[in-house]
Scaffold this motif. Structure first.
Motif, PDB file in Angstrom:
ATOM      1  N   THR A   1      33.333  28.637  49.838  1.00 20.59           N
ATOM      2  CA  THR A   1      33.175  29.393  51.111  1.00 20.59           C
ATOM      3  C   THR A   1      33.787  28.433  52.175  1.00 20.59           C
ATOM      4  N   VAL A   2      34.319  29.204  53.028  1.00 22.24           N
ATOM      5  CA  VAL A   2      34.851  28.651  54.313  1.00 22.24           C
ATOM      6  C   VAL A   2      34.028  29.132  55.550  1.00 22.24           C
ATOM      7  N   ARG A   3      34.005  27.777  56.303  1.00 25.12           N
ATOM      8  CA  ARG A   3      33.205  28.457  57.492  1.00 25.12           C
ATOM      9  C   ARG A   3      33.990  27.311  58.627  1.00 25.12           C
TER      10      ARG A   3
ATOM     11  N   TRP B   1      38.248  24.053  60.100  1.00 24.71           N
ATOM     12  CA  TRP B   1      37.424  24.415  59.064  1.00 24.71           C
ATOM     13  C   TRP B   1      37.224  23.734  57.839  1.00 24.71           C
TER      14      TRP B   1
ATOM     15  N   LEU C   1      35.850  23.712  53.784  1.00 25.83           N
ATOM     16  CA  LEU C   1      35.735  24.497  52.371  1.00 25.83           C
ATOM     17  C   LEU C   1      34.527  23.798  51.749  1.00 25.83           C
TER      18      LEU C   1
ATOM     19  N   ASN D   1      39.353  20.975  53.981  1.00 30.67           N
ATOM     20  CA  ASN D   1      39.309  21.140  55.238  1.00 30.67           C
ATOM     21  C   ASN D   1      40.537  21.612  55.845  1.00 30.67           C
TER      22      ASN D   1
ATOM     23  N   MET E   1      46.182  21.142  56.113  1.00 26.48           N
ATOM     24  CA  MET E   1      45.040  21.400  55.139  1.00 26.48           C
ATOM     25  C   MET E   1      45.094  20.392  53.968  1.00 26.48           C
TER      26      MET E   1
ATOM     27  N   GLY F   1      40.611  28.326  47.406  1.00 25.48           N
ATOM     28  CA  GLY F   1      39.857  27.474  48.639  1.00 25.48           C
ATOM     29  C   GLY F   1      41.179  27.393  49.675  1.00 25.48           C
TER      30      GLY F   1
ATOM     31  N   LEU G   1      41.296  28.904  53.145  1.00 24.44           N
ATOM     32  CA  LEU G   1      41.199  28.225  54.448  1.00 24.44           C
ATOM     33  C   LEU G   1      42.426  28.808  55.220  1.00 24.44           C
TER      34      LEU G   1
ATOM     35  N   ALA H   1      41.601  31.947  57.234  1.00 23.23           N
ATOM     36  CA  ALA H   1      40.961  31.555  58.546  1.00 23.23           C
ATOM     37  C   ALA H   1      41.677  31.034  59.633  1.00 23.23           C
TER      38      ALA H   1
END
Ligand SMILES: CC(C)(COP(=O)(O)OP(=O)(O)OC[C@H]1O[C@@H](n2cnc3c(N)ncnc32)[C@H](O)[C@@H]1OP(=O)(O)O)[C@@H](O)C(=O)NCCC(=O)NCCS
Length: 164
Positions: free
Chosen positions: A2-4, A55, A57, A66, A82, A93, A97, A100
């Motif tokens: 998941t990416v946040r 962000w 991962l 990231n 990234m 992933g 990213l 996002a």
């Protein structure tokens, strides 16, 4: 996976990802990485105002990658970078990213997202090309490495105009 959006609490884990990936030579940052200094710089990005953002991962709650965006000298043009740990690659992933960062750049009102990549980094170039990035130029013998050599980099970018 998941990416946040990253929080300050992620800064050290993000710096450790950069440190591990830098050992491969696939990113501009060279090993050995000063993890504390890199974490401090991530914290500045995360806590600062403006379009700069980062962000993470996550895989099962562990930070494995990231992405970051920062401003460039050209108004409305943002730059991205990234990195994902080798063992976490090839599972979508990188694309997540990238999505996002693209979404954030659009929300910020940027008209272009750019990046630099080593010409032999076929995985990254394929990812960016598949997301609409095109090569805009070559920065020939541009980066002095710690061993004294000079490296060229491809400049890739994607316009963020209406309808994208
Ligand atoms: C570049 C990087 C972020 C890609 O992340 P990833 O999680 O492996 O990528 P994904 O699984 O999301 O794959 C997305 C696309 O990338 C391309 N790709 C990924 N790995 C590839 C490989 N080994 N060879 C060719 N293309 C590849 C493909 O186009 C793929 O799309 P597909 O799965 O539909 O074929 C990752 O390899 C990485 O961190 N590399 C080291 C650091 C780096 O190079 N950073 C970028 C510097 S500019």
């Amino acid at each position: 996976m998941t990416v946040r959006e990253a929080t300050s609490a992620d800064a050290e884990a993000m710096a450790l990802v950069i440190a591990a990936v830098a050992e491969e030579g696939s990113i501009a940052t060279e090993a050995p990485v000063d993890v504390a200094d890199r974490a401090r710089r991530f914290r500045e990005t995360i806590e600062g105002a403006g379009p700069a953002a980062a962000w993470v991962l996550e895989d099962d709650g562990r930070v494995v990658g990231n992405a970051g965006i920062h401003e460039t000298h050209a108004a409305g043009v943002l730059a991205l970078g990234m990195a994902i740990l080798a063992e976490a690659r090839g599972r979508g992933g990188g694309r997540a990213l990238l999505e996002a960062t693209l979404e954030h750049a659009r929300v910020c009102g940027a008209h272009k997202l750019e990046l630099e990549v080593w010409p032999d980094n076929t995985a990254a170039i394929a990812l960016y090309a598949s997301a609409g990035f095109a090569v805009e130029g070559v920065r020939r013998d541009h980066y002095r490495r710690r061993d004294g050599s000079l490296r060229s980099a491809l400049l890739m970018a994607r316009p963020l105009g209406d309808g994208d």
